[in-house]
Design an enzyme around this catalytic site. Sequence first.
Site, mmCIF file in Angstrom:
data_model
loop_
_atom_site.group_PDB
_atom_site.id
_atom_site.type_symbol
_atom_site.label_atom_id
_atom_site.label_comp_id
_atom_site.label_asym_id
_atom_site.label_seq_id
_atom_site.Cartn_x
_atom_site.Cartn_y
_atom_site.Cartn_z
ATOM 1 N N TYR A 145 22.347 -103.125 115.853
ATOM 2 C CA TYR A 145 22.012 -103.846 116.917
ATOM 3 C C TYR A 145 21.026 -103.135 117.432
ATOM 4 O O TYR A 145 21.297 -101.369 118.164
ATOM 5 C CB TYR A 145 23.809 -103.870 117.577
ATOM 6 C CG TYR A 145 23.566 -104.111 118.995
ATOM 7 C CD1 TYR A 145 23.999 -103.721 120.097
ATOM 8 C CD2 TYR A 145 23.606 -105.950 119.361
ATOM 9 C CE1 TYR A 145 23.630 -103.955 121.445
ATOM 10 C CE2 TYR A 145 23.851 -106.822 120.708
ATOM 11 C CZ TYR A 145 23.798 -105.858 121.930
ATOM 12 O OH TYR A 145 23.454 -106.188 123.249
ATOM 13 N N ASP A 240 16.216 -96.312 116.384
ATOM 14 C CA ASP A 240 16.706 -97.051 117.415
ATOM 15 C C ASP A 240 18.226 -95.776 117.747
ATOM 16 O O ASP A 240 18.834 -95.332 116.604
ATOM 17 C CB ASP A 240 17.392 -97.949 117.669
ATOM 18 C CG ASP A 240 18.261 -98.757 118.798
ATOM 19 O OD1 ASP A 240 18.693 -99.351 119.044
ATOM 20 O OD2 ASP A 240 18.697 -97.374 119.193
ATOM 21 N N LYS A 268 21.847 -94.323 126.749
ATOM 22 C CA LYS A 268 23.128 -93.935 127.378
ATOM 23 C C LYS A 268 22.942 -92.653 127.692
ATOM 24 O O LYS A 268 22.954 -91.836 128.930
ATOM 25 C CB LYS A 268 23.860 -95.000 125.500
ATOM 26 C CG LYS A 268 23.973 -95.817 125.419
ATOM 27 C CD LYS A 268 24.554 -95.815 124.397
ATOM 28 C CE LYS A 268 24.384 -97.161 123.582
ATOM 29 N NZ LYS A 268 25.504 -98.052 124.708
HETATM 30 P P1 KE4 Z 1 21.165 -101.754 126.530
HETATM 31 O O1 KE4 Z 1 21.012 -102.564 126.989
HETATM 32 O O2 KE4 Z 1 23.136 -102.380 126.499
HETATM 33 O O3 KE4 Z 1 21.810 -100.299 127.606
HETATM 34 O O4 KE4 Z 1 21.346 -100.824 125.402
HETATM 35 C C1 KE4 Z 1 21.328 -101.659 123.762
HETATM 36 C C2 KE4 Z 1 21.433 -100.618 122.878
HETATM 37 C C3 KE4 Z 1 20.328 -100.381 121.193
HETATM 38 N N1 KE4 Z 1 20.664 -99.827 120.531
HETATM 39 C C4 KE4 Z 1 21.786 -99.487 120.086
HETATM 40 C C5 KE4 Z 1 22.074 -98.590 119.017
HETATM 41 C C6 KE4 Z 1 22.872 -100.074 121.244
HETATM 42 O O5 KE4 Z 1 24.096 -99.244 120.453
HETATM 43 C C7 KE4 Z 1 22.781 -100.596 121.947
HETATM 44 C C8 KE4 Z 1 24.084 -101.181 122.996
HETATM 45 N N2 KE4 Z 1 25.211 -100.637 122.382
HETATM 46 C C9 KE4 Z 1 26.413 -101.607 123.040
HETATM 47 C C10 KE4 Z 1 28.053 -100.479 122.240
HETATM 48 N N3 KE4 Z 1 27.569 -101.260 120.405
HETATM 49 C C11 KE4 Z 1 26.206 -101.326 124.458
HETATM 50 C C12 KE4 Z 1 27.331 -102.104 124.921
HETATM 51 C C13 KE4 Z 1 27.216 -103.059 125.367
HETATM 52 O O6 KE4 Z 1 26.814 -104.314 124.856
HETATM 53 O O7 KE4 Z 1 28.393 -103.547 126.072
#
Ligand code: KE4
Length: 428
Positions: A145, A240, A268
Amino acid sequence: MSASSASSDLFARALQLIPGGVNSPVRAFRSVGGAPFFTKSARGATLTTADDRELIDFVCTWGPAIHGHNHPVIKAAIASALEHGTSFGTPNPYEVEMAELIARFVPSIQKVRMTSSGTEATMSAIRLARGFTKRDKIIKFSGCYHGHSDALLIKAGSGALTHGHPDSAGVPASFARETIVLPYNDRAALDAAFAANPGQIAGLILEPYCGNVGFIMPDPGYLDYVREITARHGAVLIFDEVMTGFRIARGGVQEREKISPDLTCLGKIIGGGLPVGAFGGRADIMDHLAPLGPVYQAGTLSGNPLAMAAGIASLRLLEQLDPYARLDTLGRRLCAAVASACQSKGIPVQTPRCGSMFSFFFTDTPVRDYETALKGDAKLFSRVFHAALAGGVYLAPSAYEAGFLSTAHDGPAIDRACDVLAAAIKGL
Ligand code: KE4
């Protein structure tokens, strides 16, 4: 655990105006069942819910809270920055310090651009890879993801997988055709994809350690192979590390594996809990970005002074404390408690972990990709989730997420969490 009055009242109101009552799907508890609790405050390893329950938190706001919630040093950094304002729309000193820290922690990053989310970071990195190579196709991996941009919401993990929609509606087939999805940990699939698309693959993006399909690590040598084949074919290798950056090691997976990607996406931890993302890497690629080059990318709040101040404090704490051995000990204790309880109950479990990132798959099949992750007993995971929650321990509300620990979990919190999880499993 059904949410009690305060949370359930808030949830009822939220459902009137917010789709699913949440601003991000995975928070909705839909895959584990029940209604989500609402959090009114957080400190250290603990969330305090709207119902005044205290929960030991193993989500850590999905990764940022590596020092625990509301750490006094980060809080003070935000308060100090706040004295000078919240957003300027001009370059600010914090951005320079953040860029210098990132470059020092992650040597493959020669230049870096800040964004306000991980999604923006990966979306921009994909666009940059396409602009730099003048090619269109992108390789991603099932279960990985990378946020919710169109090009990457194909066979995605995290909430997309959790809710059974790894391929999102609303993504035109013409977009999806440019994204090649391969199984993780499969060298032959890589060979075949590059052979079938000669000179057409702009880039390959992967979570070097997967944290959105549960936690999955690469087979020995796999990441080296990914590096070699992308270099051979002139495809941009994008790590990523939004989740793994500064968590797996100070320099992320790429430090631990001694591999230099062409671009890295971050998020994060570098926001200290405030909205943030970043992408960076080879200067010859990054210099294709506006205003220097033809690849446009922008953001009103990119490099926001409050987020930068919080992130700088978070990174400096990592430099001062070097907490990784301590986090590894805590993670080892937690996973050992779960494995031992499962063994005593005759429940098959995999407890993959690297340092403070882990997950539990209830299966006797070693999990090494999306397909084997699906063999985990998600229903049993839900039962364990709710039994743990009833005992005061909050795991990620999905079998397809990673769990996280912080330095604040040391001491009473880890002792109690191990007892609660063991009792939860033995009580099944
Ligand atoms: P954000 O757009 O949510 O800040 O980041 C996206 C993203 C990109 N790459 C990786 C490896 C990630 O894990 C994420 C976002 N992680 C999720 C948790 N699995 C965020 C939690 C959510 O979607 O509420």
